[in-house]
Write an enzyme that holds these catalytic residues in place. Structure first.
Site, short mmCIF file in Angstrom:
data_model
loop_
_atom_site.label_atom_id
_atom_site.label_comp_id
_atom_site.label_asym_id
_atom_site.label_seq_id
_atom_site.Cartn_x
_atom_site.Cartn_y
_atom_site.Cartn_z
N SER A 184 0.91 -1.17 -0.01
CA SER A 184 0.01 -0.02 0.02
C SER A 184 0.81 1.29 -0.16
O SER A 184 2.12 1.40 0.60
CB SER A 184 -0.71 -0.04 1.19
OG SER A 184 -1.46 1.24 1.46
N TYR B 23 -1.47 -0.40 10.66
CA TYR B 23 -1.91 -0.94 9.19
C TYR B 23 -0.74 -0.97 8.42
O TYR B 23 -0.21 -1.96 7.61
CB TYR B 23 -3.12 -0.49 8.63
CG TYR B 23 -3.31 -0.84 7.35
CD1 TYR B 23 -3.38 -1.83 6.57
CD2 TYR B 23 -3.21 0.24 6.37
CE1 TYR B 23 -3.72 -2.31 5.39
CE2 TYR B 23 -3.34 0.10 4.86
CZ TYR B 23 -3.48 -1.26 4.60
OH TYR B 23 -3.75 -1.48 3.02
N LYS C 13 2.34 -3.60 6.49
CA LYS C 13 2.82 -3.94 4.89
C LYS C 13 4.21 -3.58 4.96
O LYS C 13 4.83 -4.51 4.16
CB LYS C 13 2.23 -2.66 4.18
CG LYS C 13 0.83 -2.86 3.98
CD LYS C 13 0.28 -3.86 3.34
CE LYS C 13 -1.34 -3.99 3.11
NZ LYS C 13 -1.83 -5.54 2.76
N1 LIG Z 1 -8.89 -0.64 -1.11
C1 LIG Z 1 -7.90 0.22 -1.06
O1 LIG Z 1 -7.81 1.29 -0.71
C2 LIG Z 1 -6.14 -0.47 -0.63
C3 LIG Z 1 -5.15 0.44 -0.87
C4 LIG Z 1 -4.03 0.08 -0.84
C5 LIG Z 1 -3.86 -1.34 -0.44
N2 LIG Z 1 -4.80 -2.28 -0.10
C6 LIG Z 1 -4.54 -3.51 0.09
O2 LIG Z 1 -4.99 -4.41 -0.85
C7 LIG Z 1 -5.69 -5.54 -0.34
C8 LIG Z 1 -7.06 -5.95 -0.74
O3 LIG Z 1 -7.60 -4.58 -0.36
P1 LIG Z 1 -9.34 -4.68 -0.60
O4 LIG Z 1 -9.75 -3.22 -0.61
O5 LIG Z 1 -9.57 -5.54 -1.70
O6 LIG Z 1 -9.73 -5.13 0.99
P2 LIG Z 1 -10.88 -6.16 1.22
O7 LIG Z 1 -11.18 -6.21 2.73
O8 LIG Z 1 -12.14 -6.05 0.30
O9 LIG Z 1 -10.41 -7.63 0.85
C9 LIG Z 1 -9.61 -8.11 1.88
C10 LIG Z 1 -10.08 -9.53 1.95
O10 LIG Z 1 -9.44 -10.43 2.75
C11 LIG Z 1 -10.30 -11.23 3.43
N3 LIG Z 1 -9.67 -11.41 4.71
C12 LIG Z 1 -9.15 -10.95 6.00
N4 LIG Z 1 -8.63 -11.48 6.85
C13 LIG Z 1 -8.55 -12.90 6.57
C14 LIG Z 1 -8.25 -14.16 6.83
N5 LIG Z 1 -7.70 -14.25 8.01
N6 LIG Z 1 -8.40 -15.34 6.09
C15 LIG Z 1 -9.00 -15.31 5.11
N7 LIG Z 1 -9.33 -14.07 4.66
C16 LIG Z 1 -9.18 -12.82 5.23
C17 LIG Z 1 -11.59 -10.50 3.62
O11 LIG Z 1 -12.67 -11.10 4.11
C18 LIG Z 1 -11.69 -9.67 2.28
O12 LIG Z 1 -12.46 -10.26 1.67
C19 LIG Z 1 -5.52 -5.46 1.00
O13 LIG Z 1 -4.46 -6.40 1.71
C20 LIG Z 1 -5.21 -4.13 1.44
O14 LIG Z 1 -4.59 -3.78 2.69
C21 LIG Z 1 -6.25 -1.94 -0.25
#
Ligand SMILES: NC(=O)c1ccc[n+]([C@@H]2O[C@H](COP(=O)([O-])OP(=O)(O)OC[C@H]3O[C@@H](n4cnc5c(N)ncnc54)[C@H](O)[C@@H]3O)[C@@H](O)[C@H]2O)c1
Length: 344
Positions: A126, A150, A154
């Site tokens: 991120s 958080y 990362k």
């Molecule tokens: N959306 C953003 O703005 C953004 C920005 C930068 C980085 N990210 C990173 O990208 C990745 C995906 O983001 P997103 O927006 O799709 O998030 P999201 O929460 O929609 O997706 C993450 C998924 O991981 C699953 N999860 C969490 N803990 C778990 C566990 N212990 N076992 C199995 N599944 C588990 C959740 O149910 C969810 O479906 C994340 O790692 C996030 O940190 C997101």
């Protein structure tokens, strides 16, 4: 057994869009998700959109036995790790839960990969690893100074990947440090579906536009930016999904002879202020979106946008969609599914 990519967290916002892109390229996918921040109906939406069946596991990936079972039952050739908690605010209130979940998932995946001789992983990192940028655009070589647990998870995850890559040259890792995804699938049947009051700007704005929330709260109006609101780098979730697919394909292409660890920014390379995004949504929805200014959030940077030159060069990846596309697709999803995956 068909060779497949394991998509950890594949039912989430970015993961589900990436699964669609993989399936569209005839790459087989296994989804593993505990649905703690997503919905089992996402799997049906993916199947309806692609016309393909998807094997999925409803498992908590902090349970190593569960991870091992997935590898035992399938021929996994690479892993994309989206799974984890992602709320900056909650991570400061519950750091242990964040460190445990985000790090244990990665450690379990890597240990089982090592046991089974699978060496390619794409990690969703991120822009929060940079904290308050020292200079713009933000480059991969810039200092990492996250301002919350958080972001620390990362940085630590990347540290683990780097150290592991140094220990054995068979490993190959790409960490994608992405900025702010917006938008939804063109069909309007898949999109960001936050539980409760959204943390992110786009779902907040569209919920105001549709009348579920009364007004947008804008954090701070005296930043040193052109209109006083903070500036961020937004990209379409489909562009981001393409970036993850390009990274996985890069690792799997043996002629690239890539080994080790590489971190790449993904973003649009441009900054937009909160007010600019709000105006873009007003144009697309044809609705006036009421807002009020509230206190700045602690640690919020005035401005942050990415240098995406390295990703362009390394992966040949470039974002295609505009801010208007992102707003249109978010609005289409919100209108078709005002209650997310609940019908009523
Ligand atoms: N959306 C953003 O703005 C953004 C920005 C930068 C980085 N990210 C990173 O990208 C990745 C995906 O983001 P997103 O927006 O799709 O998030 P999201 O929460 O929609 O997706 C993450 C998924 O991981 C699953 N999860 C969490 N803990 C778990 C566990 N212990 N076992 C199995 N599944 C588990 C959740 O149910 C969810 O479906 C994340 O790692 C996030 O940190 C997101």
């Amino acid at each position: 057994m068909m060779a497949a990519i394991l998509v950890a967290g594949g039912a989430g916002y970015v993961g589900s869009h990436t699964v669609i892109k993989l399936l569209e390229k005839d790459i087989d996918v296994i989804i593993a998700d505990d649905f703690s921040n997503s919905d089992e109906r996402v799997i049906h939406a993916i199947e309806a959109i692609t016309g393909k069946t998807v094997k999925s596991y409803a498992v908590d990936l902090t349970q190593k036995e569960e991870v091992r079972r997935i590898f035992d039952e399938n021929e996994i050739i690479g892993v994309i790790d989206f799974a984890g908690f992602k709320s900056v605010g909650t991570s400061s209130k519950a750091p242990l839960a964040y460190y445990r979940n985000n790090l244990e998932i990665l450690l379990n995946l890597l240990s089982v990969m090592q046991e089974q001789g699978v060496y390619h992983l794409v990690f969703s990192s991120s822009a929060t690893v940079y904290g308050n940028p020292e200079s713009l655009p933000v480059k991969e070589s810039d200092k990492q100074k996250p301002t919350n647990p958080y972001g620390q998870t990362k940085v630590m995850s990347e540290r683990i990947l780097r150290d592991l890559a140094k220990s054995d040259e068979r490993w190959s890792f790409i960490s994608l440090r992405f900025f702010n995804p917006l938008g939804a699938h063109k069909s309007g049947d898949l999109g960001e579906n936050p539980n409760g009051v959204p943390n992110n700007l786009a779902p907040y704005i569209t919920q105001v536009a549709i009348g579920k929330l009364s007004e947008l709260k804008i954090f701070g109006h005296d930043f040193p930016t052109s209109d006083g609101t903070s500036v961020r780098d937004y990209m379409h979730v489909d562009d981001l999904a393409e970036g993850h697919v390009a990274a996985m394909e890069y690792l799997l292409t043996t002629s690239n002879k890539f080994s080790g660890f590489e971190a790449l920014n993904l973003g649009s390379g441009k900054g937009y202020s909160v007010l600019e995004i709000l105006r873009a949504f007003e144009q697309v929805t044809g609705k006036k979106i009421p807002f009020e200014y509230v206190e700045k959030r602690e640690g919020d940077a005035a401005e942050s946008f990415a240098s995406i030159e390295k990703a362009k060069e390394f992966l040949g990846w470039e974002p295609k969609y505009t801010i208007t596309d992102m707003c249109l697709d978010t609005w289409n999803w919100q209108q078709k599914h005002p209650n997310g995956y609940n019908e009523a």
